[in-house]
Design a protein around this motif. Sequence first.
Motif, mmCIF file in Angstrom:
data_model
loop_
_atom_site.group_PDB
_atom_site.id
_atom_site.type_symbol
_atom_site.label_atom_id
_atom_site.label_comp_id
_atom_site.label_asym_id
_atom_site.label_seq_id
_atom_site.Cartn_x
_atom_site.Cartn_y
_atom_site.Cartn_z
ATOM 1 N N GLU A 29 1.252 -1.681 0.225
ATOM 2 C CA GLU A 29 0.005 0.382 -0.246
ATOM 3 C C GLU A 29 0.853 1.326 0.061
ATOM 4 O O GLU A 29 0.836 2.376 -0.548
ATOM 5 N N VAL A 30 2.081 1.069 1.095
ATOM 6 C CA VAL A 30 2.842 2.225 0.651
ATOM 7 C C VAL A 30 3.459 2.254 -0.433
ATOM 8 O O VAL A 30 3.561 4.260 -1.187
ATOM 9 N N LEU A 31 4.149 1.979 -1.180
ATOM 10 C CA LEU A 31 4.582 1.544 -2.606
ATOM 11 C C LEU A 31 3.648 1.930 -4.070
ATOM 12 O O LEU A 31 4.307 2.911 -4.763
ATOM 13 N N ALA A 32 2.317 2.202 -3.404
ATOM 14 C CA ALA A 32 1.368 1.919 -4.843
ATOM 15 C C ALA A 32 0.886 3.466 -3.979
ATOM 16 O O ALA A 32 -0.409 3.883 -5.718
ATOM 17 N N ALA A 33 1.296 4.719 -3.190
ATOM 18 C CA ALA A 33 0.811 5.257 -2.685
ATOM 19 C C ALA A 33 1.582 6.540 -3.439
ATOM 20 O O ALA A 33 2.230 6.338 -4.648
ATOM 21 N N PRO A 34 -0.331 7.277 -4.113
ATOM 22 C CA PRO A 34 0.060 8.135 -5.381
ATOM 23 C C PRO A 34 0.962 9.117 -5.679
ATOM 24 O O PRO A 34 1.926 9.274 -6.652
ATOM 25 N N ARG A 35 1.307 10.234 -4.044
ATOM 26 C CA ARG A 35 2.165 10.682 -3.315
ATOM 27 C C ARG A 35 4.065 9.937 -3.824
ATOM 28 O O ARG A 35 4.893 11.015 -3.394
ATOM 29 N N LEU A 36 3.653 8.815 -4.038
ATOM 30 C CA LEU A 36 5.059 8.178 -4.174
ATOM 31 C C LEU A 36 5.478 7.832 -5.751
ATOM 32 O O LEU A 36 6.865 7.420 -5.609
ATOM 33 N N ALA A 37 4.930 8.650 -6.644
ATOM 34 C CA ALA A 37 4.909 7.880 -8.213
ATOM 35 C C ALA A 37 6.381 7.829 -8.733
ATOM 36 O O ALA A 37 6.598 8.245 -9.561
ATOM 37 N N ASP A 38 6.599 9.595 -7.867
ATOM 38 C CA ASP A 38 8.487 10.167 -8.883
ATOM 39 C C ASP A 38 9.221 10.188 -8.089
ATOM 40 O O ASP A 38 10.311 11.102 -7.571
ATOM 41 N N THR A 39 9.183 8.875 -7.033
ATOM 42 C CA THR A 39 10.270 8.791 -5.823
ATOM 43 C C THR A 39 11.261 8.026 -6.718
ATOM 44 O O THR A 39 10.034 6.649 -7.460
#
Length: 75
Positions: A18-28
Motif C-alpha cells: 500500500e505504501v509503494l502504491a501511494a500516488p504521492r510516491l509515484a515520482d520517487t
Amino acid sequence: AYAAARFAVRAPYLSTEEVLAAPRLADTPRERLAAVLRASDHAKFAAGRIPEPERAQRVDDAEAFVRETAEGGAS
C-alpha cells in the motif's frame, strides 16, 4: 516516519504494498524504498535475521531514498 512526514502517506498504518502504491510516491525511487520496506517486513514479521551485507545495503538504500527525495534535493 519520513514517508509519513514528507509525502503525507500514513506509512505506519499501511502494508508495504500500500505504501509503494501511494500516488504521492509515484515520482520517487521506489525500488530503494521497496527494498528497505521488504527487508524490514522480513525482520519484523518473520523474525528473520538480515545478513550484514544486505543490512548495510538497506541502510544505504534508506539514506539514498531520503537524500533523493528531500525537499530541494534530487527527485
